[in-house]
Scaffold this motif. Structure first.
Motif, PDB file in Angstrom:
ATOM      1  N   HIS A  71      22.347  11.211  57.201  1.00 43.96           N
ATOM      2  CA  HIS A  71      22.118  10.401  58.399  1.00 43.96           C
ATOM      3  C   HIS A  71      21.379  11.245  59.436  1.00 43.96           C
ATOM      4  O   HIS A  71      21.982  11.828  60.344  1.00 43.96           O
ATOM      5  CB  HIS A  71      23.450   9.899  58.957  1.00 43.96           C
ATOM      6  N   TYR A  72      20.059  11.327  59.286  1.00 45.47           N
ATOM      7  CA  TYR A  72      19.224  12.126  60.193  1.00 45.47           C
ATOM      8  C   TYR A  72      18.804  11.308  61.417  1.00 45.47           C
ATOM      9  O   TYR A  72      18.622  10.105  61.329  1.00 45.47           O
ATOM     10  CB  TYR A  72      17.961  12.607  59.479  1.00 45.47           C
ATOM     11  N   SER A  73      18.609  12.007  62.528  1.00 43.31           N
ATOM     12  CA  SER A  73      18.103  11.386  63.755  1.00 43.31           C
ATOM     13  C   SER A  73      16.624  11.707  63.912  1.00 43.31           C
ATOM     14  O   SER A  73      16.134  12.695  63.390  1.00 43.31           O
ATOM     15  CB  SER A  73      18.841  11.929  64.977  1.00 43.31           C
ATOM     16  N   ILE A  74      15.943  10.869  64.671  1.00 43.29           N
ATOM     17  CA  ILE A  74      14.530  11.084  64.982  1.00 43.29           C
ATOM     18  C   ILE A  74      14.451  11.416  66.468  1.00 43.29           C
ATOM     19  O   ILE A  74      14.928  10.653  67.299  1.00 43.29           O
ATOM     20  CB  ILE A  74      13.689   9.843  64.632  1.00 43.29           C
ATOM     21  N   ASN A  75      13.862  12.571  66.793  1.00 45.03           N
ATOM     22  CA  ASN A  75      13.838  13.080  68.160  1.00 45.03           C
ATOM     23  C   ASN A  75      12.659  12.586  68.990  1.00 45.03           C
ATOM     24  O   ASN A  75      12.503  12.984  70.112  1.00 45.03           O
ATOM     25  CB  ASN A  75      13.794  14.608  68.125  1.00 45.03           C
ATOM     26  N   TYR A  76      11.807  11.772  68.412  1.00 45.18           N
ATOM     27  CA  TYR A  76      10.639  11.257  69.134  1.00 45.18           C
ATOM     28  C   TYR A  76      10.744   9.735  69.156  1.00 45.18           C
ATOM     29  O   TYR A  76      11.497   9.155  68.390  1.00 45.18           O
ATOM     30  CB  TYR A  76       9.338  11.732  68.477  1.00 45.18           C
ATOM     31  N   PRO A  77      10.013   9.065  70.042  1.00 45.89           N
ATOM     32  CA  PRO A  77      10.145   7.604  70.141  1.00 45.89           C
ATOM     33  C   PRO A  77       9.944   6.943  68.786  1.00 45.89           C
ATOM     34  O   PRO A  77       9.066   7.362  68.050  1.00 45.89           O
ATOM     35  CB  PRO A  77       9.046   7.211  71.123  1.00 45.89           C
ATOM     36  N   PRO A  78      10.785   6.027  68.402  1.00 44.67           N
ATOM     37  CA  PRO A  78      11.765   5.257  69.172  1.00 44.67           C
ATOM     38  C   PRO A  78      13.139   5.906  69.267  1.00 44.67           C
ATOM     39  O   PRO A  78      14.101   5.216  69.594  1.00 44.67           O
ATOM     40  CB  PRO A  78      11.837   3.947  68.403  1.00 44.67           C
ATOM     41  N   LYS A  79      13.278   7.190  69.002  1.00 45.16           N
ATOM     42  CA  LYS A  79      14.559   7.918  69.096  1.00 45.16           C
ATOM     43  C   LYS A  79      15.689   7.149  68.435  1.00 45.16           C
ATOM     44  O   LYS A  79      16.614   6.670  69.080  1.00 45.16           O
ATOM     45  CB  LYS A  79      14.893   8.258  70.536  1.00 45.16           C
ATOM     46  N   THR A  80      15.607   7.052  67.149  1.00 45.45           N
ATOM     47  CA  THR A  80      16.596   6.323  66.364  1.00 45.45           C
ATOM     48  C   THR A  80      17.152   7.250  65.292  1.00 45.45           C
ATOM     49  O   THR A  80      16.904   8.447  65.311  1.00 45.45           O
ATOM     50  CB  THR A  80      15.948   5.061  65.750  1.00 45.45           C
ATOM     51  N   SER A  81      17.895   6.713  64.369  1.00 51.76           N
ATOM     52  CA  SER A  81      18.404   7.495  63.245  1.00 51.76           C
ATOM     53  C   SER A  81      18.219   6.691  61.967  1.00 51.76           C
ATOM     54  O   SER A  81      17.971   5.493  62.002  1.00 51.76           O
ATOM     55  CB  SER A  81      19.877   7.845  63.459  1.00 51.76           C
ATOM     56  N   GLN A  82      18.312   7.392  60.860  1.00 50.95           N
ATOM     57  CA  GLN A  82      18.093   6.722  59.577  1.00 50.95           C
ATOM     58  C   GLN A  82      19.134   7.186  58.578  1.00 50.95           C
ATOM     59  O   GLN A  82      19.401   8.374  58.436  1.00 50.95           O
ATOM     60  CB  GLN A  82      16.696   7.048  59.052  1.00 50.95           C
ATOM     61  N   PHE A  83      19.712   6.239  57.879  1.00 54.58           N
ATOM     62  CA  PHE A  83      20.695   6.499  56.842  1.00 54.58           C
ATOM     63  C   PHE A  83      19.966   6.457  55.508  1.00 54.58           C
ATOM     64  O   PHE A  83      19.425   5.423  55.120  1.00 54.58           O
ATOM     65  CB  PHE A  83      21.796   5.426  56.912  1.00 54.58           C
ATOM     66  N   ASP A  84      19.890   7.594  54.805  1.00 55.24           N
ATOM     67  CA  ASP A  84      19.198   7.684  53.518  1.00 55.24           C
ATOM     68  C   ASP A  84      20.209   7.813  52.388  1.00 55.24           C
ATOM     69  O   ASP A  84      21.192   8.556  52.508  1.00 55.24           O
ATOM     70  CB  ASP A  84      18.276   8.910  53.478  1.00 55.24           C
ATOM     71  N   VAL A  85      19.967   7.120  51.287  1.00 52.29           N
ATOM     72  CA  VAL A  85      20.771   7.247  50.079  1.00 52.29           C
ATOM     73  C   VAL A  85      19.829   7.616  48.941  1.00 52.29           C
ATOM     74  O   VAL A  85      18.870   6.896  48.667  1.00 52.29           O
ATOM     75  CB  VAL A  85      21.514   5.936  49.737  1.00 52.29           C
ATOM     76  N   ASN A  86      20.103   8.751  48.303  1.00 51.07           N
ATOM     77  CA  ASN A  86      19.295   9.222  47.185  1.00 51.07           C
ATOM     78  C   ASN A  86      20.184   9.459  45.977  1.00 51.07           C
ATOM     79  O   ASN A  86      21.372   9.735  46.116  1.00 51.07           O
ATOM     80  CB  ASN A  86      18.573  10.527  47.548  1.00 51.07           C
TER      81      ASN A  86
END
Length: 151
Positions: free
Chosen positions: A121-136
């Motif tokens: 569950h990584y966050s994005i530090n630039y706009p839109p400043k959101t996070s993403q849940f990845d499943v691999n």
């Protein structure tokens, strides 16, 4: 690296440290960045359950939780991660759910197949400043030496 401690006949604790390294496709860009090197290192622990087993093999399920350190910016030629739709380097929550399929070759040697779902569950530090849940999906195959005859 795997650590295990059995607490009862069918229940134990497992801890794992895993590293994943390689190249990955970069977002569309005109910066000359293609296939930069990335790495992530997971440190997780949790319960495991010894399912059906006999002298020939065993099925073991686990659900481990902890963290991941992702290193994504090292090969971006000084450009920010937003230029190629990457995450920033960061520490994030992680989980691994799966198990082991063991085929006992002798009292000490085991052939092991480990299919897992690896969730981050990584966050994005630039706009839109959101996070993403990845499943691999991860698959490991190898041999294990057991120092004790039991388990």
């Amino acid at each position: 690296m795997l650590f295990r401690s059995w607490l009862a006949k069918h229940w134990g604790l497992e801890a794992s440290a895993r590293g994943y390294v390689g190249t990955i496709g970069a977002g569309v860009n005109d910066l000359g960045i293609q296939g930069p090197f990335v790495s992530q290192y997971l440190f997780v622990a949790g319960p495991e359950w010894l399912g059906p087993h006999n002298k020939h093999g065993a099925l073991i399920a686990h659900a481990m939780f902890g963290g991941v350190y992702g290193k994504f910016q090292q090969d971006l030629l000084g450009y920010p991660p937003s230029a190629v739709d990457f995450y920033n380097d960061q520490l994030a929550p992680a989980a691994i759910i799966g198990g082991h399929m063991d085929l006992n070759r002798s009292a000490h040697w085991v052939f092991r197949i480990t299919p897992d779902a690896v969730m981050t569950h990584y966050s994005i530090n630039y706009p839109p400043k959101t996070s993403q849940f990845d499943v691999n999906f991860a698959l490991s195959v190898g041999i294990e030496y057991k120092f004790k005859k039991k388990r």
